[in-house]
Design a protein around this motif. Structure first.
Motif: not given
Length: 263
Positions: A128-131, A139-147
């Motif tokens: 949930e935090y990653a979104f 900057g540490g979360y690249i959404r296309k990697d996990f979404d």
């Protein structure tokens, strides 16, 4: 020879500065850290822990990661990607049963979505935090990697699911260790012949952090970070476990690397 093994692998290195890894240290000195991931082979199906960097950064770092490349620059070849390394070990993508995420930072999401039969296990708080990360963490979360569409997720619920036993036989247990990220988890791996290992991942970047001589260069909560390290000390002592820190360029070479393994 046991069917249960642990492979230690890496997807290249990240070039950064000492202070990015050890808070308030280094005076802007250059530093380079390994980007590990782990594979557990098991009769019930194999597990990838994290998967390192996404393979896309081997050919287009800035196109995939954006501005974070100004801080962390990946040095990686395409053949160091998670899937390619597993194929060299004779592990087919369809034979991976679990992809287990310590957290969802960009240097840990390289396995997500590449294994068609895998259940992806992560802490709900981290997912949930990653979104919706805070500004300093975005900057540490690249959404296309996990979404990605069609993934099967299994969410763990923090302390209520602490020491979740992935296989049900004690081989791989999750340990809730928030601090570096809100939903970070570490792992206790227990092998038939090699014994127990604590995979601290980013709960402890380096041996200095493990020995309480330095805080990590990035964290979501200082208090949780410190307490999670103390928790892992207790786990390691009780299990008689070898400790594997997350990104230590001096400690990491002391372990066997794939195709060698621990069993």
């Amino acid at each position: 020879m046991s069917d249960i093994r642990m492979y230690m692998l890496e997807t290249g290195r990240l070039k950064c500065k000492v202070h990015n890894i050890k808070m308030n240290q280094g005076l802007n000195e250059d530093y380079a850290i390994p980007v590990p991931f782990f594979v557990i082979t098991h009769p019930k199906g194999h597990t990838v822990i994290d998967g390192g960097n996404a393979v896309e950064v081997a050919t287009d770092p800035r196109g995939h990661w954006g501005g974070i490349c100004d801080v962390y620059w990946p040095e990686m070849r395409e053949d160091e990607g998670c899937v390619a390394q597993l194929k060299r070990l004779g592990i087919a993508p369809e034979d991976v049963r679990y992809v287990v995420q310590s957290h969802l930072h960009l240097d840990h999401t390289g396995a997500i979505g590449h294994f068609p039969n895998a259940t992806h296990i992560v802490q709900r708080a981290e997912y949930e935090y990653a979104f919706t990360p805070d500004w300093f963490a975005a900057g540490g979360y690249i959404r296309k990697d996990f979404d990605k569409p069609g993934l099967k997720w299994q969410f763990l619920e923090g302390r209520s699911d602490d020491f979740y036993d992935v296989y049900g036989d004690g081989t791989l247990k999750t340990i809730f260790t928030p601090g570096h990220a809100p939903g970070h988890q570490s792992f206790l791996v227990t092998l038939p012949n090699s014994g127990a290992f604590v995979l601290a991942v980013d709960a402890a970047y380096t041996v200095d952090h493990w020995e309480e001589k330095a805080l990590p260069g990035f964290l979501a909560s200082t208090v949780d970070t410190v307490r999670s390290v103390r928790k892992l000390h207790v786990v390691a002592e009780r299990a008689g476990a070898k400790v594997v820190t997350g990104h230590d360029p001096d400690a990491w070479p002391t372990f066997r690397k794939g195709p060698e393994y621990y069993d």
